[in-house]
Design an enzyme around this catalytic site. Structure first.
Site: not given
Lengths: 294, 190
Positions: B48-49, B79, B106, B170, B172
């Site tokens: 969460e930024s 992200c 966002r 993502h 990853e």
């Protein structure tokens, strides 16, 4: 081709919440305080668990108006609770665009035999568990995230500790077993066989497992991280404390730096009174929320 | 062996560490300013930024990372990490690190029920990679010199600006290490 609601998309959402704190809120104002304190998500409710205990009666899904208000107030993900087995409450929350549903024993169960078939939904689900059998059954039904049940609304961490230790000890046992022992273990635990194979292969649960049910202080949050939780849910602990803003911030910091004891000492100073706790032994069996779910 | 740091305040840290190790580099979890010493690159993971930003401030990491960015340390944001890197965020007065010359929006693909996975074509790398978008941002616009590496439905989802690599989705969460390998190349050539 674009695929919505796949296992990877649903489990991935929970992966992004790791190391974070998810806070119970009952209105937009509390949601904003939680977001400002650094919560990774909020759980929109009509009442926090300790008030559900006090109020008695049947506890249901929150008024959609409250959920909507919270969704409009913050940019972080919003979760909401549906009763165990209540297909329509879950579908309603999904239709509203809630980011995660908690099929929760904090609410009065709608079905005392069957949980939701969570793999049927686009929205991801989190479910409570006390042991690996329960955890594996919920994953088998499609839960994308787990949490300990603990004993909600008590401010007493003892049950959450029992549950995370139990699950992790059982995971270690499965990982150490030889493959020809897994079928009998599946029978003993009441767990899907294939899932035990997956746990053995991965060396861990295939979904994240958060702590919940009794976290009342920054040290409680850090303890659960130390015991292997991927993150923390705080229910009544924040907005039932004397200074919610300070408490919320301190719990977020302690969760990130759970091994930095000097820091935890620093942020725990003069926090004010935490929520008043309940000794579990004084709770009559029928009032224990953790017994709900099967 | 190249040492790659992963900002380890909150989010999908473990997944990046696996990928770093899968491409033969050493992964270092970054929790405090002193952890930044001696790294050859830095990954800002998904999470969460808003949370990560608050923790960057509280644990005095914002400025040291900005300084390293200006000195040319290669950085890769996925992200939330892309949001942290961007010079401008739609609807917000101030950026976070504000070092990469892109404008991002966002949650621009919608809420979690709109999250998805798909295959993405990377024309420059001549590869197709699996991509997982979770409440993902996208890059609205870029400065002239910024290289656009991938688009999805006409939206920019992967771009490189000097020492910065920013990604909406993502990689990853998949087993594909194409983009991580590209980042390691960026570290070697920068």
């Amino acid at each position: 081709m674009k695929q919505l609601g796949t296992e990877r998309v649903k489990r991935g959402m929970a992966e992004m919440q790791k190391g974070g704190v998810i806070m119970d809120v009952v209105n937009a104002e509390q949601a904003k305080i939680a977001e400002a304190a650094g919560a990774v998500a909020v759980m929109a409710l009509e009442r926090v668990p300790s008030d559900i205990r006090k109020a008695g009666g049947v506890a249901r899904m929150a008024d959609p108006r409250i959920v909507e208000e919270v969704m409009n107030a913050v940019s972080i993900p919003v979760m909401a609770k549906a009763r165990i087995g209540h297909i329509v409450e879950a579908r309603v929350l999904e239709a509203m665009g809630v980011d995660y549903i908690d099929e929760s024993e904090v609410l009065t169960p709608a079905d005392e035999e069957f949980h939701l078939l969570k793999s049927d939904y686009t929205v991801p689900f989190v479910c409570g568990c006390r042991d690996l059998g329960e955890a594996a059954r919920r994953i088998g039904e499609g839960a994308s995230m787990l949490r300990t049940k603990g004993e909600p609304g008590t401010g007493n961490i003892v049950e959450a500790v029992r549950h995370i230790r139990k699950v992790n000890a059982q995971v270690r046992r499965v990982v150490g077993m030889s493959t020809d022992e897994l079928m009998t273990e599946a029978k003993v635990l009441g767990a899907p066989y294939e899932l035990l194979g997956e746990i053995k292969r991965l060396g861990r649960l295939p979904v994240v497992n958060f702590a919940a049910g009794g976290v009342a202080t920054p040290a409680d949050a850090a303890l659960m991280m130390e015991l292997g939780a991927d993150g923390v849910f705080v229910g009544s602990g924040i907005f039932k404390s004397e200074n919610p803003e300070k408490f919320a911030r301190a719990i977020v910091e302690a969760t990130t730096h759970y091994k930095d004891y000097k820091l935890i000492a620093e942020i725990s100073k003069e926090l004010g009174t935490p929520m008043k706790g309940i000794e579990i032994a004084t709770l009559p069996a029928e009032e224990r929320m953790q017994e709900r779910g099967w | 062996m190249k040492k790659i740091g992963v900002l380890a305040l909150q989010g999908a840290i473990r997944e990046h560490i696996y990928q770093i190790e899968a491409v033969g580099c050493e992964a270092i979890a970054i929790k405090k300013p002193s952890d930044l010493e001696g790294i050859d690159g830095l990954i800002l993971p998904g999470g969460e930024s808003t949370t990560i930003r608050k923790l960057l401030d509280r644990f005095h990491l914002l400025e040291p990372i900005q300084n390293l960015a200006k000195q040319g340390l290669p950085m890769f944001g996925t992200c939330a990490g892309l949001i942290l890197l961007a010079r401008e965020i739609v609807g917000y007065e101030d950026p976070h690190l504000g070092v990469m010359n892109v404008v991002v929006e966002r949650n621009s693909f919608g809420r979690q029920v709109d999250s998805f996975e798909c295959d993405i074509t990377l024309p420059k790398l001549q590869k197709v990679v699996p991509a997982v978008f979770i409440r993902a941002p996208h890059i609205i616009s870029v400065d002239e010199h910024v290289e656009i590496l991938a688009k999805y439905e006409e939206r920019i989802v992967l771009a490189r600006d000097r020492n910065f690599l920013g990604c909406s989705f993502h990689p990853e969460l998949t087993k594909d290490v194409t983009i991580m390998q590209y980042f390691v190349e960026l570290i070697r050539n920068h």
